[in-house]
Design a protein around this motif. Sequence first.
Motif, PDB file in Angstrom:
ATOM      1  N   SER A 221       0.825  -1.216   0.000  1.00 42.08           N
ATOM      2  CA  SER A 221       0.000   0.000   0.000  1.00 42.08           C
ATOM      3  C   SER A 221       0.857   1.262   0.000  1.00 42.08           C
ATOM      4  O   SER A 221       0.498   2.263  -0.612  1.00 42.08           O
ATOM      5  CB  SER A 221      -0.888   0.033   1.242  1.00 42.08           C
ATOM      6  OG  SER A 221      -1.616  -1.149   1.322  1.00 42.08           O
TER       7      SER A 221
ATOM      8  N   LEU B 110       2.613   1.425  -3.889  1.00 42.07           N
ATOM      9  CA  LEU B 110       1.917   0.995  -5.113  1.00 42.07           C
ATOM     10  C   LEU B 110       2.351   1.816  -6.333  1.00 42.07           C
ATOM     11  O   LEU B 110       2.459   1.291  -7.439  1.00 42.07           O
ATOM     12  CB  LEU B 110       0.405   1.126  -4.920  1.00 42.07           C
ATOM     13  CG  LEU B 110      -0.251   0.008  -4.092  1.00 42.07           C
ATOM     14  CD1 LEU B 110      -1.713   0.314  -3.833  1.00 42.07           C
ATOM     15  CD2 LEU B 110      -0.101  -1.343  -4.796  1.00 42.07           C
ATOM     16  N   ASP B 111       2.623   3.099  -6.109  1.00 41.03           N
ATOM     17  CA  ASP B 111       2.952   3.962  -7.250  1.00 41.03           C
ATOM     18  C   ASP B 111       4.299   3.638  -7.877  1.00 41.03           C
ATOM     19  O   ASP B 111       4.589   4.086  -8.985  1.00 41.03           O
ATOM     20  CB  ASP B 111       2.909   5.441  -6.818  1.00 41.03           C
ATOM     21  CG  ASP B 111       1.480   5.875  -6.548  1.00 41.03           C
ATOM     22  OD1 ASP B 111       0.601   5.451  -7.335  1.00 41.03           O
ATOM     23  OD2 ASP B 111       1.242   6.578  -5.561  1.00 41.03           O
TER      24      ASP B 111
ATOM     25  N   HIS C  15      -6.717  -3.795  -0.359  1.00 41.93           N
ATOM     26  CA  HIS C  15      -6.511  -2.363  -0.579  1.00 41.93           C
ATOM     27  C   HIS C  15      -6.120  -2.088  -2.032  1.00 41.93           C
ATOM     28  O   HIS C  15      -6.642  -1.166  -2.675  1.00 41.93           O
ATOM     29  CB  HIS C  15      -5.432  -1.829   0.381  1.00 41.93           C
ATOM     30  CG  HIS C  15      -5.097  -0.390   0.137  1.00 41.93           C
ATOM     31  ND1 HIS C  15      -3.874   0.018  -0.357  1.00 41.93           N
ATOM     32  CD2 HIS C  15      -5.837   0.742   0.281  1.00 41.93           C
ATOM     33  CE1 HIS C  15      -3.878   1.335  -0.484  1.00 41.93           C
ATOM     34  NE2 HIS C  15      -5.053   1.798  -0.104  1.00 41.93           N
ATOM     35  N   ALA C  16      -5.231  -2.940  -2.557  1.00 45.42           N
ATOM     36  CA  ALA C  16      -4.785  -2.746  -3.948  1.00 45.42           C
ATOM     37  C   ALA C  16      -5.980  -2.850  -4.913  1.00 45.42           C
ATOM     38  O   ALA C  16      -6.074  -2.079  -5.877  1.00 45.42           O
ATOM     39  CB  ALA C  16      -3.719  -3.773  -4.307  1.00 45.42           C
TER      40      ALA C  16
ATOM     41  N   VAL D 191      -7.641   0.579  -5.103  1.00 45.43           N
ATOM     42  CA  VAL D 191      -7.003   1.785  -5.670  1.00 45.43           C
ATOM     43  C   VAL D 191      -6.097   1.527  -6.875  1.00 45.43           C
ATOM     44  O   VAL D 191      -5.839   2.443  -7.657  1.00 45.43           O
ATOM     45  CB  VAL D 191      -6.181   2.545  -4.590  1.00 45.43           C
ATOM     46  CG1 VAL D 191      -7.077   2.976  -3.437  1.00 45.43           C
ATOM     47  CG2 VAL D 191      -5.024   1.703  -4.071  1.00 45.43           C
ATOM     48  N   TYR D 192      -5.604   0.296  -7.033  1.00 42.84           N
ATOM     49  CA  TYR D 192      -4.610   0.049  -8.090  1.00 42.84           C
ATOM     50  C   TYR D 192      -5.306  -0.036  -9.444  1.00 42.84           C
ATOM     51  O   TYR D 192      -6.397  -0.592  -9.558  1.00 42.84           O
ATOM     52  CB  TYR D 192      -3.862  -1.244  -7.781  1.00 42.84           C
ATOM     53  CG  TYR D 192      -2.513  -1.360  -8.466  1.00 42.84           C
ATOM     54  CD1 TYR D 192      -1.497  -0.454  -8.195  1.00 42.84           C
ATOM     55  CD2 TYR D 192      -2.264  -2.377  -9.386  1.00 42.84           C
ATOM     56  CE1 TYR D 192      -0.260  -0.561  -8.811  1.00 42.84           C
ATOM     57  CE2 TYR D 192      -1.030  -2.499 -10.005  1.00 42.84           C
ATOM     58  CZ  TYR D 192      -0.032  -1.586  -9.710  1.00 42.84           C
ATOM     59  OH  TYR D 192       1.181  -1.694 -10.321  1.00 42.84           O
ATOM     60  N   GLN D 193      -4.667   0.501 -10.466  1.00 38.19           N
ATOM     61  CA  GLN D 193      -5.313   0.549 -11.784  1.00 38.19           C
ATOM     62  C   GLN D 193      -4.518  -0.206 -12.847  1.00 38.19           C
ATOM     63  O   GLN D 193      -4.923  -0.266 -13.998  1.00 38.19           O
ATOM     64  CB  GLN D 193      -5.492   1.994 -12.209  1.00 38.19           C
ATOM     65  CG  GLN D 193      -6.128   2.836 -11.119  1.00 38.19           C
ATOM     66  CD  GLN D 193      -6.652   4.142 -11.635  1.00 38.19           C
ATOM     67  OE1 GLN D 193      -7.850   4.343 -11.714  1.00 38.19           O
ATOM     68  NE2 GLN D 193      -5.747   5.031 -12.010  1.00 38.19           N
TER      69      GLN D 193
ATOM     70  N   LYS E 167     -11.521  -4.552 -14.114  1.00 38.68           N
ATOM     71  CA  LYS E 167     -10.127  -4.150 -13.893  1.00 38.68           C
ATOM     72  C   LYS E 167      -9.169  -5.258 -14.362  1.00 38.68           C
ATOM     73  O   LYS E 167      -9.571  -6.422 -14.444  1.00 38.68           O
ATOM     74  CB  LYS E 167      -9.911  -3.849 -12.405  1.00 38.68           C
ATOM     75  CG  LYS E 167     -10.772  -2.693 -11.911  1.00 38.68           C
ATOM     76  CD  LYS E 167     -10.579  -2.495 -10.421  1.00 38.68           C
ATOM     77  CE  LYS E 167     -11.557  -1.463  -9.899  1.00 38.68           C
ATOM     78  NZ  LYS E 167     -11.527  -1.358  -8.442  1.00 38.68           N
TER      79      LYS E 167
ATOM     80  N   ALA F 110      -0.790   4.568 -11.651  1.00 35.82           N
ATOM     81  CA  ALA F 110      -0.757   3.306 -10.896  1.00 35.82           C
ATOM     82  C   ALA F 110      -1.932   3.227  -9.930  1.00 35.82           C
ATOM     83  O   ALA F 110      -2.583   2.196  -9.815  1.00 35.82           O
ATOM     84  CB  ALA F 110       0.566   3.168 -10.161  1.00 35.82           C
ATOM     85  N   THR F 111      -2.227   4.335  -9.260  1.00 31.31           N
ATOM     86  CA  THR F 111      -3.337   4.299  -8.305  1.00 31.31           C
ATOM     87  C   THR F 111      -4.336   5.412  -8.579  1.00 31.31           C
ATOM     88  O   THR F 111      -3.978   6.475  -9.109  1.00 31.31           O
ATOM     89  CB  THR F 111      -2.839   4.473  -6.850  1.00 31.31           C
ATOM     90  OG1 THR F 111      -2.215   5.743  -6.760  1.00 31.31           O
ATOM     91  CG2 THR F 111      -1.870   3.388  -6.451  1.00 31.31           C
TER      92      THR F 111
ATOM     93  N   HIS G 110      -5.559   7.116  -6.355  1.00 28.37           N
ATOM     94  CA  HIS G 110      -5.124   8.232  -5.494  1.00 28.37           C
ATOM     95  C   HIS G 110      -4.235   9.182  -6.268  1.00 28.37           C
ATOM     96  O   HIS G 110      -4.403  10.384  -6.207  1.00 28.37           O
ATOM     97  CB  HIS G 110      -4.320   7.705  -4.297  1.00 28.37           C
ATOM     98  CG  HIS G 110      -5.170   6.950  -3.340  1.00 28.37           C
ATOM     99  ND1 HIS G 110      -4.660   6.069  -2.425  1.00 28.37           N
ATOM    100  CD2 HIS G 110      -6.502   6.940  -3.174  1.00 28.37           C
ATOM    101  CE1 HIS G 110      -5.649   5.546  -1.733  1.00 28.37           C
ATOM    102  NE2 HIS G 110      -6.772   6.052  -2.174  1.00 28.37           N
TER     103      HIS G 110
END
Length: 424
Positions: free
Chosen positions: A248, A251-252, A278-279, A282-284, A367, A406-407, A409
């Motif tokens: 977390s 991730l970026d 969590h990933a 937010v993870y893309q 996704k 990447a996220t 966020h």
Amino acid sequence: MVSPMALLARTLASAADTPLSARPLHAHYPVVPGSLTAHLQLRTGEVFTGGSFGASTATIGETVFTTSLVGYPESMTDPSYRGQLLVFTQPLIGNHGVPRRTRDQYGILKHFESEKIQCSGIVVGDYATKYSHWNAVESLSEWCEREGIPAITGVDTRALVHILRGQGSTLGSLSVGAQPIDSAKIAWSDPNVENLVAQASTTEVRVFNPDGDVHIALVDCGAKNNIVRSLCDQGARVSLVPWNYNLSASLDSFDGIFISNGPGSPSHCTEAIAQLRHAFEVYQRPIFGICMGNQLMGLAAGIDVYKLRFGNRGHNQPAIDLTTGRCVITSQNHGYALDDSKMPAGWDRLYVNANDGSNEGIRHIEKPFRSVQFHPEARGGPLDTAFVFADFVNDVRAAKLAGVAATAHAELAAEPAQAAAAAA
Ligand SMILES: NC(=O)CC[C@H](N)C(=O)O
């Protein structure tokens, strides 16, 4: 005069008529001349007597069988076999010895799936006392002895597998000595109650192929060497991170996330499951899992996991791709499976086992998150599904080139800056 074929048919018929419990569970094949007596005892009481050809030590493990015909050095060094007594249904084992410890361009052992033997012991029908292979440097017996792993030969593995298929994978004790150990005195401890992943995982981040153009976090639950190699071969820079790594927080810095295979029950990996949960939010960019990776991704998505009666271990397991209907022959080694009878919103089944209908993979509907229960890296086994690595790294590369943050966020964080730039 009775013909040899008629005699054989008569012998087979009478063997089939004899109830298994009435057949002697003792040395079936000739044992190594001059070897010590060894015993495999199941917790359920059955005792198999044979000859020792490994270390003169006693061990306990979950007795499991593999139907693989080839690749005993790869299977024995596969970290997913940790805590297990590995029974080979292929009777003749050892005939090509043990290969040289050469390394590839990434510094990874070429012919082994990790640095050492991982299973607790091995059980074979007919150990080949003579070996022959251009690359062999020692016998299977010498290797087991050197690494402290007990091994038994002369076991009627057909009878043993019959028992394991019936009652399921069972705790076993492998010991060397004239008499079996009194079962009441054996400290029967189930390896699956321990977090075996924590024992098999790296404790520090290790980087492979540092010049790769995309950066993959490979979460090490006990990764087989060929997973690392297969990602590097696709041009990726691979950071092998501990199983409980704080993804977390970073991730970026990764263009893609990959979750490896690993030993034991996935239920112990609560930290990894929380990281994945969590990933998923937010993870893309792409996430992919293999075997334990499939189970951890499933648990993070909200799918239950259960223990199969005797598991699927071998190199000839058919899996059907539910998106195309195509069947692939796969390498497998697992005792747990996802219960895909109810899928959470947003997720679908990806592959199903054509033999027993068990889950072979899942995918997120929108996704780029997917996973497989089988082993595309094989070692040993068929290469039908090696395309998985090319597809994954190509997807990672495409997402990076397309500028996918990447996220989510990061995207949110980028918005005010972009708005400010647009306004300027
Ligand atoms: N090869 C693996 O990753 C195995 C996963 C898990 N230990 C199981 O037995 O199901």
